[in-house]
Design a protein around this motif. Sequence first.
Motif, PDB file in Angstrom:
ATOM      1  N   LEU A   1       0.839  -1.190   0.000  1.00 59.16           N
ATOM      2  CA  LEU A   1       0.000   0.000   0.000  1.00 59.16           C
ATOM      3  C   LEU A   1       0.878   1.245   0.000  1.00 59.16           C
ATOM      4  CD1 LEU A   1      -2.876   1.257   0.339  1.00 59.16           C
ATOM      5  CD2 LEU A   1      -2.426   1.209   2.804  1.00 59.16           C
ATOM      6  N   HIS A   2       0.554   2.183  -0.856  1.00 62.16           N
ATOM      7  CA  HIS A   2       1.210   3.496  -0.851  1.00 62.16           C
ATOM      8  C   HIS A   2       0.224   4.488  -0.238  1.00 62.16           C
ATOM      9  CE1 HIS A   2       3.475   7.016  -1.988  1.00 62.16           C
ATOM     10  NE2 HIS A   2       2.386   7.505  -2.546  1.00 62.16           N
ATOM     11  N   VAL A   3       0.688   5.204   0.782  1.00 58.72           N
ATOM     12  CA  VAL A   3      -0.151   6.172   1.479  1.00 58.72           C
ATOM     13  C   VAL A   3       0.404   7.559   1.203  1.00 58.72           C
ATOM     14  CG1 VAL A   3      -1.120   6.883   3.700  1.00 58.72           C
ATOM     15  CG2 VAL A   3      -0.586   4.463   3.295  1.00 58.72           C
ATOM     16  N   ASN A   4      -0.308   8.317   0.371  1.00 64.37           N
ATOM     17  CA  ASN A   4       0.121   9.689   0.097  1.00 64.37           C
ATOM     18  C   ASN A   4       0.072  10.520   1.365  1.00 64.37           C
ATOM     19  OD1 ASN A   4       0.528   9.372  -2.707  1.00 64.37           O
ATOM     20  ND2 ASN A   4      -1.657   9.638  -3.081  1.00 64.37           N
ATOM     21  N   LYS A   5       0.932  11.517   1.423  1.00 66.22           N
ATOM     22  CA  LYS A   5       0.948  12.426   2.567  1.00 66.22           C
ATOM     23  C   LYS A   5      -0.399  13.161   2.626  1.00 66.22           C
ATOM     24  CE  LYS A   5       3.746  15.853   4.835  1.00 66.22           C
ATOM     25  NZ  LYS A   5       4.998  16.566   4.873  1.00 66.22           N
TER      26      LYS A   5
ATOM     27  N   MET B   1      -2.822  -4.580   9.352  1.00 65.08           N
ATOM     28  CA  MET B   1      -4.153  -4.064   9.012  1.00 65.08           C
ATOM     29  C   MET B   1      -4.045  -3.015   7.911  1.00 65.08           C
ATOM     30  SD  MET B   1      -7.068  -2.189  11.387  1.00 65.08           S
ATOM     31  CE  MET B   1      -5.916  -1.004  12.062  1.00 65.08           C
ATOM     32  N   PHE B   2      -3.100  -2.081   8.038  1.00 66.63           N
ATOM     33  CA  PHE B   2      -2.960  -1.031   7.020  1.00 66.63           C
ATOM     34  C   PHE B   2      -2.674  -1.629   5.652  1.00 66.63           C
ATOM     35  CE2 PHE B   2      -1.161   1.872  10.588  1.00 66.63           C
ATOM     36  CZ  PHE B   2      -2.420   1.994  11.138  1.00 66.63           C
ATOM     37  N   GLN B   3      -1.872  -2.685   5.601  1.00 63.82           N
ATOM     38  CA  GLN B   3      -1.554  -3.320   4.320  1.00 63.82           C
ATOM     39  C   GLN B   3      -2.788  -3.972   3.694  1.00 63.82           C
ATOM     40  OE1 GLN B   3       0.931  -2.996   2.381  1.00 63.82           O
ATOM     41  NE2 GLN B   3       2.435  -2.098   3.759  1.00 63.82           N
ATOM     42  N   SER B   4      -3.802  -4.244   4.506  1.00 62.26           N
ATOM     43  CA  SER B   4      -5.032  -4.834   3.957  1.00 62.26           C
ATOM     44  C   SER B   4      -5.929  -3.777   3.310  1.00 62.26           C
ATOM     45  CB  SER B   4      -5.805  -5.564   5.057  1.00 62.26           C
ATOM     46  OG  SER B   4      -6.491  -4.650   5.910  1.00 62.26           O
ATOM     47  N   PHE B   5      -5.646  -2.509   3.552  1.00 62.24           N
ATOM     48  CA  PHE B   5      -6.466  -1.436   3.004  1.00 62.24           C
ATOM     49  C   PHE B   5      -6.187  -1.243   1.518  1.00 62.24           C
ATOM     50  CE2 PHE B   5      -6.352   0.986   7.349  1.00 62.24           C
ATOM     51  CZ  PHE B   5      -7.210   0.052   7.893  1.00 62.24           C
TER      52      PHE B   5
ATOM     53  N   LEU C   1      -8.579   8.659   7.201  1.00 59.79           N
ATOM     54  CA  LEU C   1      -7.815   7.463   7.524  1.00 59.79           C
ATOM     55  C   LEU C   1      -6.338   7.704   7.200  1.00 59.79           C
ATOM     56  CD1 LEU C   1      -7.639   4.553   8.424  1.00 59.79           C
ATOM     57  CD2 LEU C   1      -8.422   3.856   6.156  1.00 59.79           C
ATOM     58  N   ARG C   2      -6.052   8.338   6.078  1.00 57.23           N
ATOM     59  CA  ARG C   2      -4.670   8.664   5.693  1.00 57.23           C
ATOM     60  C   ARG C   2      -4.027   9.560   6.761  1.00 57.23           C
ATOM     61  NH1 ARG C   2      -4.880   9.029   0.771  1.00 57.23           N
ATOM     62  NH2 ARG C   2      -6.596  10.512   0.757  1.00 57.23           N
ATOM     63  N   GLY C   3      -4.767  10.582   7.187  1.00 60.75           N
ATOM     64  CA  GLY C   3      -4.260  11.478   8.218  1.00 60.75           C
ATOM     65  C   GLY C   3      -3.984  10.746   9.517  1.00 60.75           C
ATOM     66  N   LEU C   4      -4.848   9.804   9.864  1.00 61.90           N
ATOM     67  CA  LEU C   4      -4.682   9.031  11.088  1.00 61.90           C
ATOM     68  C   LEU C   4      -3.433   8.157  11.022  1.00 61.90           C
ATOM     69  CD1 LEU C   4      -5.750   8.198  13.841  1.00 61.90           C
ATOM     70  CD2 LEU C   4      -7.265   6.588  12.693  1.00 61.90           C
ATOM     71  N   ILE C   5      -3.190   7.515   9.887  1.00 59.24           N
ATOM     72  CA  ILE C   5      -1.990   6.685   9.737  1.00 59.24           C
ATOM     73  C   ILE C   5      -0.739   7.543   9.920  1.00 59.24           C
ATOM     74  CG2 ILE C   5      -0.628   5.342   8.082  1.00 59.24           C
ATOM     75  CD1 ILE C   5      -3.363   4.255   7.015  1.00 59.24           C
ATOM     76  N   TYR C   6      -0.718   8.691   9.285  1.00 59.23           N
ATOM     77  CA  TYR C   6       0.431   9.592   9.448  1.00 59.23           C
ATOM     78  C   TYR C   6       0.539  10.079  10.890  1.00 59.23           C
ATOM     79  CZ  TYR C   6       2.411  10.083   4.786  1.00 59.23           C
ATOM     80  OH  TYR C   6       3.081   9.852   3.606  1.00 59.23           O
TER      81      TYR C   6
END
Length: 178
Positions: free
Chosen positions: A3-7, A129-133, A151-156
Amino acid sequence: MPLHVNKPTPEEYPSMYQPYMDQLPANEEILPLMEKQVKDLRDLLQDLPDERAAEGYAAGKWSVKELLQHLVDSERIFGYRALCFSRGEETPLPGYDENKYVTTSQANSRTLKDILDEYELVRRSNLAMFQSFKEKMLDKTGIASGRRLSLRGLIYLIAAHERHHLNILKDRYLQHHQ
């Protein structure tokens, strides 16, 4: 495929967290950074005696063990929030009193190794869990502690919160224990 999570943009998290977000590296993938944080924390504390880890850097300040327990508790809570947001939960999620959690945790009666092991397990669970998104899920939002965030903001924020406390450990605690 990882998973790639943009800033996240500043609109994706409460402005009060901006100082935490500013502590993250500008162009680093967040999930590998979160994986590295586990090793960095262990490396930083590997030579700290257990007795010293039960001391604060000043009167009335959390001990190293209490600070680490705070990281474990926060990681669990933020992970639950991420699960809820990813599943479309619309009910606002409660906040928590970090000081009460620390006070009642009995962290100083545990070994430093036990707390670090627990932290690693919780972090690895969240990373799995994040990788399952799927990337489209990262735009989902929810309300926690009365504030909306993605969700992105929470991961960061999870990574930024850990970085904030790692810096406090280096600057305030470990200077006094050398």
